[in-house]
Scaffold this motif. Sequence first.
Motif, short mmCIF file in Angstrom:
data_model
loop_
_atom_site.label_atom_id
_atom_site.label_comp_id
_atom_site.label_asym_id
_atom_site.label_seq_id
_atom_site.Cartn_x
_atom_site.Cartn_y
_atom_site.Cartn_z
N THR A 14 0.82 -1.20 -0.11
CA THR A 14 -0.05 0.12 0.12
C THR A 14 0.96 1.18 0.05
O THR A 14 1.52 1.48 0.93
N VAL A 15 0.71 2.07 -1.02
CA VAL A 15 1.57 3.23 -1.17
C VAL A 15 0.68 4.45 -0.82
O VAL A 15 -0.47 4.61 -1.76
N ARG A 16 1.14 5.36 0.00
CA ARG A 16 0.28 6.53 0.28
C ARG A 16 0.98 7.70 -0.59
O ARG A 16 2.21 7.93 -0.26
N THR A 17 0.20 8.37 -1.43
CA THR A 17 0.97 9.36 -2.43
C THR A 17 0.88 10.66 -1.74
O THR A 17 0.22 10.78 -0.53
N GLU A 18 1.45 11.56 -2.35
CA GLU A 18 1.65 12.77 -1.94
C GLU A 18 0.31 13.46 -1.62
O GLU A 18 -0.07 14.59 -0.96
N ASP A 19 -0.83 13.27 -2.45
CA ASP A 19 -2.04 13.79 -2.41
C ASP A 19 -2.74 13.07 -1.41
O ASP A 19 -4.10 13.23 -1.47
N GLY A 20 -2.27 12.13 -0.78
CA GLY A 20 -3.15 11.45 0.50
C GLY A 20 -3.93 10.37 0.00
O GLY A 20 -4.81 9.73 0.78
N ARG A 21 -3.83 9.72 -1.16
CA ARG A 21 -4.45 8.42 -1.69
C ARG A 21 -3.59 7.11 -1.17
O ARG A 21 -2.50 7.47 -1.13
N ASP A 22 -4.21 6.29 -1.02
CA ASP A 22 -3.52 4.82 -0.64
C ASP A 22 -3.84 4.20 -1.87
O ASP A 22 -4.97 3.63 -2.31
N ILE A 23 -2.73 3.60 -2.49
CA ILE A 23 -2.88 2.90 -3.89
C ILE A 23 -2.25 1.53 -3.34
O ILE A 23 -0.97 1.28 -3.07
N GLU A 24 -2.88 0.54 -3.94
CA GLU A 24 -2.37 -0.91 -3.94
C GLU A 24 -1.22 -1.06 -5.11
O GLU A 24 -1.89 -0.96 -6.28
N GLY A 56 -6.77 1.56 -11.08
CA GLY A 56 -6.57 2.13 -9.94
C GLY A 56 -5.47 1.56 -9.07
O GLY A 56 -5.22 1.90 -8.02
N THR A 57 -5.02 0.67 -9.39
CA THR A 57 -3.81 -0.08 -8.97
C THR A 57 -2.55 0.69 -9.67
O THR A 57 -2.70 1.28 -10.38
N ALA A 58 -1.35 -0.05 -8.95
CA ALA A 58 -0.18 0.67 -9.72
C ALA A 58 1.02 -0.35 -9.70
O ALA A 58 0.98 -1.19 -8.85
N PHE A 59 2.16 0.11 -10.29
CA PHE A 59 3.47 -0.72 -10.19
C PHE A 59 4.53 0.24 -9.72
O PHE A 59 4.29 1.55 -10.04
N ILE A 60 5.19 -0.31 -8.85
CA ILE A 60 6.38 0.46 -8.34
C ILE A 60 7.70 0.35 -9.04
O ILE A 60 7.87 -0.71 -9.65
N THR A 61 7.94 1.51 -9.65
CA THR A 61 8.93 1.52 -10.77
C THR A 61 10.48 1.96 -10.08
O THR A 61 11.41 1.49 -10.80
#
Length: 310
Positions: A14-24, A56-61
């Motif tokens: 779970t990554v919390r982005t700079e704009d406050g969203r939690d992205i799996e 709405g999910t993401a890859f860690i790059t």
Amino acid sequence: MKGLVIKNTGSWYTVRTEDGRDIESKIKGNFRLHDIRSTNPIAVGDRVDIDINKEGTAFITSIEERRNYIIRRASNLSKQSHIIAANLDQAMLIVTVNYPVTTTIFIDRFLATAQAYRIPVKLVFNKIDRFHGKEKVMLDEMINLYSSIGYSCSKICAKTGEGIEEFKQELTNKITLLSGHSGVGKSTLINLLLPGVNLKTGAISEYHNKGTHTTTFSEMLPLPTGGYLIDTPGIKGFGTIEMEGAEVAHYFPEILGHIGKCRFNNCTHVHEPGCGVLQAVNEKKIPLSRYKSYLNILKDKDGTKYREEY
């Protein structure tokens, strides 16, 4: 997009982005960490770049350079490491002299690793309401031992709340790793600090006097006073890694202070004549339990000793 890894369940982050969203998020297939053979290339506390997809999910790059991390030998592959957490301000090692027992060898392995990776550690002795007689004497002796070396020690009782207010103040505006054996009261303590979290707590086995795992993943929990508390699964054994030979002595402050008195520059502080460390041990300037822990790490090159109940 940049973000902070706040949870690791093994396959997803779970990554919390700079704009406050939690992205799996997941790791991209070709993602590798240079020079670290680890079972988990990404750890809680890492700052990363992610690419969000249409689902709405993401890859860690990519991962930003860590300012520090705490690491131990992986429990399933002795030649690999497991990164517990990254980018820490401090670590709190929760210790119980009984219910379950925390040995000095386990404590010393944790302290030496934290010293190697420049992470300040405080020892927090929990369940003080349960200790009387010989156990109370042992508690005081352990606190005196580590205080004399220079480690900060405190006494708390997560059950009664004793010492908790002072403990809270030490967490303010800091990223803190909470670690220790299963059963030492980490989950009870977190529930006291963050009542809305409601972590599951486990009982101590009366037969084995050991705790059971109640936390199965690592997670960063935001504190109302600012900062984060990192909750991790309880650790049974702490296998040191990337730590061999002459450098081990440098992670024991009281041993390091006597190295300059050795006759030989390549002294291992085990058997050499004119060894300033051995002389200090004989004169009780270095605690015998700490010296034994030093020897224990020196002998742990094959990664088997840490599997024992330290």
